[in-house]
Enzyme design. Structure first.
Site: not given
Length: 274
Positions: A42, A111, A152
């Site tokens: 990331e 995300k 994440c």
């Protein structure tokens, strides 16, 4: 189908050019070890700081996009390009580009769940101060199998992984940067649970740890199998590792404990994002 997966746990600093050079070295090392799919961390091209996201942000097709496309094409890899701050108009997304071995963008994952936490005495971070959440679930059909992608904080939301599982994901790849508050307690647990939930392979790729950074990544990139076992796990240092996964094993695990077949769809429904 056997797939060789390369995880690139690289150092990330304040010089974008140096970050790209480090990423290139890691990808070349993975390719030399026979990787067919490679994953970067990331925010691999910039420090994980809200102040940096606007300064390092690029539109799709920008420098980092071009770099990833070239690397995928040159090395003949399916490349899950970690994530970068992607600018579109006035908005900035935490975005992962996925490329084919021909260097063609197959998909991008923005995300979905922004990292907004405040742990007294531990970590405080508010991605929503600078970033906009995505609204798409990402599963890519390739000759190697169906690849799901999340980023994440997405790992904490079982329903997102449930939908990827329903869409046929066999291997879910998660560029991520857990920190020193949540990493030691939650990192491996979260990845093992998502692999167990969906009875598929799940891999997380973190930046290497930098104790002098304002945000200190936990490291410990890992791969979990459908039984919830950790097949490999890094320490905190920079490194590259290639793991061979047999996607045909999914039938074995799913046959032994038929979670997917036994879901009570009469009692609940899968909720999909638009």
């Amino acid at each position: 189908m056997k797939v060789k997966l390369g995880l690139c746990q690289m150092k990330v600093g304040g010089d974008k050019g140096e970050n790209l050079r480090r990423a290139e070295a890691c990808l070349r090392a993975a390719a030399r070890q026979g990787a067919q799919v490679a994953v970067l961390p990331e925010m691999f091209n910039c420090p994980y700081e809200n102040a940096c996201f606007p300064r390092y942000a690029e539109p799709a097709g920008g420098e980092s996009w071009q770099f990833l496309s070239r690397m995928a094409r040159e090395l003949g890899l399916y490349l899950v390009g970690g994530s970068v701050p992607e600018r579109e108009g006035e908005k900035i997304y935490n975005t992962c580009y996925i490329f084919s071995p021909e260097g063609t963008e197959l998909a991008r994952h923005r995300k979905v769940h922004l990292f907004d936490i405040d742990v007294p005495g531990g970590q405080r971070f508010m991605e929503s101060d600078t970033l906009t959440a995505g609204d798409q679930i990402t599963v890519v059909d390739t000759p190697l199998g169906k690849l799901g992608v999340a980023i994440c904080f997405d790992i904490r939301f079982a329903e997102l992984f449930r939908v990827m599982g329903d869409l046929g994901a066999q291997l879910i790849l998660v560029p991520a940067a857990f920190n020193m508050t949540t990493g030691p307690i939650h990192w491996s647990l979260a990845f093992r649970m998502r692999a167990l939930d969906q009875q598929c392979f799940v891999a997380g790729c973190s930046p290497a740890r930098d104790e002098e950074a304002s945000y200190v990544a936990y490291g410990h990139s890992l791969v979990c199998n459908p039984w919830g076992e950790i097949l490999t796990e890094f320490d905190e240092k920079e490194g590259v590792r290639v793991v061979e996964l047999d996607l045909d094993d999914l039938d074995k695990y799913r046959g032994q404990i038929p979670i997917l077949a036994g879901r009570r769809t009469d009692l609940y429904q899968t909720t999909k994002l638009k």
